[in-house]
Scaffold this motif. Structure first.
Motif, PDB file in Angstrom:
ATOM      1  N   ILE A  12       0.850  -1.201   0.000  1.00 56.31           N
ATOM      2  CA  ILE A  12       0.000   0.000   0.000  1.00 56.31           C
ATOM      3  C   ILE A  12       0.880   1.244   0.000  1.00 56.31           C
ATOM      4  N   LEU A  44      -3.564  -0.657  -4.387  1.00 56.39           N
ATOM      5  CA  LEU A  44      -3.624  -0.370  -2.951  1.00 56.39           C
ATOM      6  C   LEU A  44      -4.990  -0.688  -2.384  1.00 56.39           C
ATOM      7  N   SER A  45      -6.039  -0.478  -3.181  1.00 57.80           N
ATOM      8  CA  SER A  45      -7.384  -0.818  -2.707  1.00 57.80           C
ATOM      9  C   SER A  45      -7.505  -2.310  -2.436  1.00 57.80           C
ATOM     10  N   THR A  48      -5.628  -3.346   0.783  1.00 58.49           N
ATOM     11  CA  THR A  48      -6.279  -3.014   2.064  1.00 58.49           C
ATOM     12  C   THR A  48      -7.188  -4.152   2.519  1.00 58.49           C
TER      13      THR A  48
END
Length: 119
Positions: A12, A44-45, A48
């Protein structure tokens, strides 16, 4: 936790750093910079989703569910409904606080199984 979450946290932070470097090259009106930014936001989504819920709860101001869901919007945006201005707003509003929260998680919850090899 059977699998370490720290590589995802570092991923991330790496994606955010890349987006910042993209921003330094120009605006998202440039289609290449726009596409590169979208790709890193997607990455990055998705990462997460691999962070433990128990740790995410320590940072309730971060919209974790929305960030995770943003990946689906980015991936399935076949008609191009997301414009550069919207993406710029997401970058400006959310990436700084997200980076701070993820770094704090890494700092506060070191992974003893993880080694610190540069990537």
């Amino acid at each position: 936790m059977s699998k370490s979450w720290t590589p995802y946290a570092r991923h991330i932070l790496d994606a955010i750093a890349k987006i910042i470097r993209i921003q330094e090259r120009g605006t998202l009106e440039d289609e290449v910079l726009y596409a590169a930014s979208l790709r890193h936001l997607q990455t990055l989504s998705e990462a997460t989703q691999k962070l433990p819920e128990s740790l995410k709860k320590e940072y309730p101001a971060i919209p974790w569910r929305e960030i995770s869901g943003f990946r689906n919007i980015l991936v399935h945006n076949y008609l191009g409904d997301i414009d550069p201005l919207t993406i710029q707003g997401v970058i400006d509003l959310h990436l700084g606080p997200l980076a701070q929260a993820v770094q704090a998680l890494l700092d506060q919850h070191p992974d003893p199984a993880s080694t610190s090899h540069p990537s």
